[in-house]
Design an enzyme around this catalytic site. Structure first.
Site, PDB file in Angstrom:
ATOM      1  N   LEU A 227       0.823  -1.215   0.000  1.00 56.67           N
ATOM      2  CA  LEU A 227       0.000   0.000   0.000  1.00 56.67           C
ATOM      3  C   LEU A 227       0.861   1.271   0.000  1.00 56.67           C
ATOM      4  O   LEU A 227       1.749   1.425   0.841  1.00 56.67           O
ATOM      5  CB  LEU A 227      -0.902  -0.013   1.246  1.00 56.67           C
ATOM      6  CG  LEU A 227      -1.937   1.122   1.319  1.00 56.67           C
ATOM      7  CD1 LEU A 227      -2.982   0.977   0.238  1.00 56.67           C
ATOM      8  CD2 LEU A 227      -2.576   1.153   2.702  1.00 56.67           C
ATOM      9  N   ASP A 228       0.596   2.167  -0.923  1.00 52.79           N
ATOM     10  CA  ASP A 228       1.252   3.485  -0.996  1.00 52.79           C
ATOM     11  C   ASP A 228       2.753   3.394  -1.230  1.00 52.79           C
ATOM     12  O   ASP A 228       3.493   4.345  -0.939  1.00 52.79           O
ATOM     13  CB  ASP A 228       0.982   4.308   0.284  1.00 52.79           C
ATOM     14  CG  ASP A 228      -0.497   4.560   0.511  1.00 52.79           C
ATOM     15  OD1 ASP A 228      -1.247   4.576  -0.464  1.00 52.79           O
ATOM     16  OD2 ASP A 228      -0.894   4.736   1.680  1.00 52.79           O
ATOM     17  N   GLU A 229       3.206   2.250  -1.769  1.00 51.03           N
ATOM     18  CA  GLU A 229       4.647   2.073  -1.992  1.00 51.03           C
ATOM     19  C   GLU A 229       5.001   1.944  -3.463  1.00 51.03           C
ATOM     20  O   GLU A 229       6.149   1.666  -3.805  1.00 51.03           O
ATOM     21  CB  GLU A 229       5.131   0.816  -1.242  1.00 51.03           C
ATOM     22  CG  GLU A 229       5.160   0.942   0.259  1.00 51.03           C
ATOM     23  CD  GLU A 229       6.412   1.642   0.777  1.00 51.03           C
ATOM     24  OE1 GLU A 229       7.368   1.819   0.003  1.00 51.03           O
ATOM     25  OE2 GLU A 229       6.402   2.033   1.958  1.00 51.03           O
TER      26      GLU A 229
END
Lengths: 284, 284, 284, 284
Positions: A227-229
């Site tokens: 997530l969000d990477e």
């Protein structure tokens, strides 16, 4: 004359630029934009070449012709005609500014998307999608046991059936299951409402307020397993102050989110983005 | 290995990129940065190629070798070794922030200038120049009849005798005579304290305040015959508000002036700037 | 006429503004700037009032007079004369751009610091400090056992003996011991070379490069017990791209670091900063 | 509780802030935001005070009560309830990004406009207006003799009959006749696609390209008798480079135009703008 665009990555080695330019000249092409980048640390070469050529030369012919060169230089490449008008699904939840902005831009010609549908776990966007003449799919999470898994399965079905080239998460607030993330790898763009890697996860404007930062930001990135990477395509920020409470940050952030997401989508649609090592090369 | 940089402009025509890249490969060079630009309207091609090569190949050999290619393609070109450390005269008047900033950057290695002297029509900068170990020339305008002409003659003499490659007008507040402007054409950089073409001439912060603008700016440009009309190399702006009076704008503007001037000087020193049609191509 | 500045924080309650304004009028003062802020969530009121008054009214008289009002409203306050020229120690290590910039600004009048000394664990800044006419203290970490503790003790002694009002960490690269941090709480400003809270700790430009961000930043903050977690005073950012390697980010970041640090120091010196809940109110 | 907002301008004099704050306290009000500004040069005082009060106190009562105070201090003032939802006419021509953006923002709640109609000299916006459920008036310029005068007369009639509080020129490309400008003085906001005062008049992106600027901008201002000379409410800019031709500048500028116009409209709708001396005070 037609326009085509070549995206290349390969181990860095002397003579690549000459080889590519010679090939373009050989097919009667004229380079109108070319940009290259070398990652010195890992010795990788990247290039984007936009060229015009006779419309009698098909994109299939060009691809077949370039493949031999690519093999010699150990290149990965893509070769596509411009303009590209990708068939696109836009996912959203209850915040409508990003989807409204994408639909507006498509309408007045700023973005060349072929919007297949707007898809949401809420009904808020229905009227907007319909106003702009696009289908709307409501894929809610029910309270029933297994409601979330059912929703994810239905979403996968909807996306598959729409047969899209691109999925845009325009403030879609549910985390996607790995199967969907994998299926759309490199073809799914998300907007996160912080300057990543600061403030990952939920409520970034609340986090930003509590930390007392003097700038807020937005980040558009390809969606990856973590997530969000994923690889960052575009970011921008705006100054804020102590006067701005969470509601103010949320409002100020809306303009960041819409412009950053649009910038990333445009770069993708114009074949300007190469990803590598969880980073992007975005040619200007 | 040595590094050299090639700057090219010529009529746009198919095959240029291949020809240049082939030439670089032919001298055993490896391209480490290359950027090109085509002005579509006037069909002019520009390119900057930075390449490494054996240190046994001199810059004179490279220039002689490239000249034949250049003639074939009707190119104007320059070919220089990097890093370049130009012998530089810095001119200023009473505001010292730009000269202080340039000397600081030179001291800690941010800018590679060989400062020949600081020259001013006032004495304010003397202590600063001396602190940093540079000669200082005071070239005042006297009240005597013909004082201004005398000052201009003395300034021309000082600049000539310093034998510099570059003249930086770091808030030098006198208009230069045509003879000096012409002599240093393309080698003299000025910082103007507005976002040109707004607020040409004197007191731009006063003008900006009176017009009630919400942004102020600074512009670095090559000096040309017409005041504040030369090719723009770099510009930047900062938001301001009704709260900022002329003194505030002046203070806020100082940071713009120093950073914009330094950015322009760096671009010039790294051979990134081509001028054409009173505009610049500044390769990144 | 003299100028004084009042900084207030207290529980929010109706009538505060009227009470303060009435008090200022009562001492013959004229408000020239006033700004207030209410944190709605926690119901705390903040105000900065800058006012002119007869020079026969001393700052001690004003403080004594206001104390009664402050007690009635449960206020914390400070009341100081402007301009303030704090006796300042500047600490640095090997990167000299921030210390050079602070000394330059002091020299040409942009910042009103009374520089007591430059202090460093390396000798690099010695020449610079001396050029500007300031004492230099070299407080190195030796390889001897206990070298670090000995350095910290010596540093504490130097700071104490300098009797300064303000300590600026201008790229001082050693973590300070709690005793020093506590001793200078609210009076020690650090510049961190990232947009905190992204990239805390060492090598933020390396971290930024590896994450592939499209903006880099700098953060000036009061130093607190937890590294890089103190109240943020100022931040700014600059766009970067894939073309910028770690060395480029470091170079681009220098301008951010110097301007952000100077902005924070100015706000502190002009008594514009109130801290609360690990956040700051910075009046414009 | 209701919220009201007071906007004041008057000659600067000691005691104003206390008088206003005392009055607010006297009507049982609690100040939630207050910002003031003094123009030192002309000794004029400006203030915006936002306060809550019992909903039994009407806006008419407040106005009547404040009038006496205002007379004593020679104040001009306005006192209005928040939120204000002005009845608004949006004028446009063929470029639809600003009108699309305003309608989108209204739909998702970012701007509180009561859109009375979209009005245009072209038909391009008709579908968009209709999609969002708003009336559309087509007021074309015919080729007949006197066609322009006839159009202006019809436009005046349409605007009058719509009985709007606010007129937004969202890329309306015809110069308005003095009668209309005068009639809507202080209630008509235009977006100009340059950072005024640079590039007044037609084709500012072409002008910007020909001058070779490195930033482009947009300016929102109240319309006044002299074209592009009215009081500036908001401005912003974006960096550009030699790579951007006129079409690129036009595209990049669209995002500036939409966000700057929306920012100005919001400030107007929230009663944050005071005009004076052809400049604005815009409280944050």
């Amino acid at each position: 004359m037609n326009t085509s665009v070549l995206l290349i990555s390969c181990p860095d080695q002397p003579g690549i630029v000459a080889a590519v330019a010679t090939w373009v000249a050989g097919v009667g092409g004229n380079i109108v934009h070319a940009e290259q980048h070398t990652d010195r640390h890992d010795q990788v070469f990247f290039q984007r070449v936009e060229f015009t050529h006779a419309d009698t030369v098909t994109i299939e012919t060009l691809r077949a012709g370039f493949a031999a060169l690519a093999a010699n230089w150990n290149m990965e490449f893509s070769l596509n005609a411009l303009p590209w008008r990708p068939r696109t699904a836009i996912l959203c939840s209850r915040h409508l500014h990003c989807v409204a902005d994408l639909l507006s831009r498509t309408t007045y010609g700023d973005l060349g998307l072929d919007v297949a549908a707007v898809v949401s776990n809420h009904e808020d966007a229905q009227k907007l999608a319909t106003s702009f003449g696009h289908p709307f799919f409501h894929v809610p999470v029910t309270d029933a046991p297994g409601g979330r898994a059912e929703q994810e399965a239905m979403l996968a079905t909807v996306l598959d059936s729409l047969d899209v080239d691109l999925v845009i998460l325009a403030r879609y607030m549910l985390v996607l299951p790995p199967a969907i993330v994998t299926a759309w790898s490199g073809r799914m763009i998300n907007i996160h409402h912080s300057f990543l890697p600061a403030f990952v996860g939920a409520n970034p404007y609340r986090q930003a307020h509590d930390r007392g930062v003097k700038v807020i930001g937005a980040t558009a990135h390809y969606v990856s397993e973590i997530l969000d990477e994923g690889p960052i395509i575009a970011q921008d920020v705006e100054r804020v102050s102590h006067r701005d409470d969470v509601a103010d940050l949320t409002r100020i952030g809306r303009d960041l989110e819409t412009t950053v997401l649009a910038r990333a989508v445009r770069a993708h649609v114009e074949h300007r983005v190469l990803t590598w090592n969880n980073r992007t090369v975005v040619f200007g």
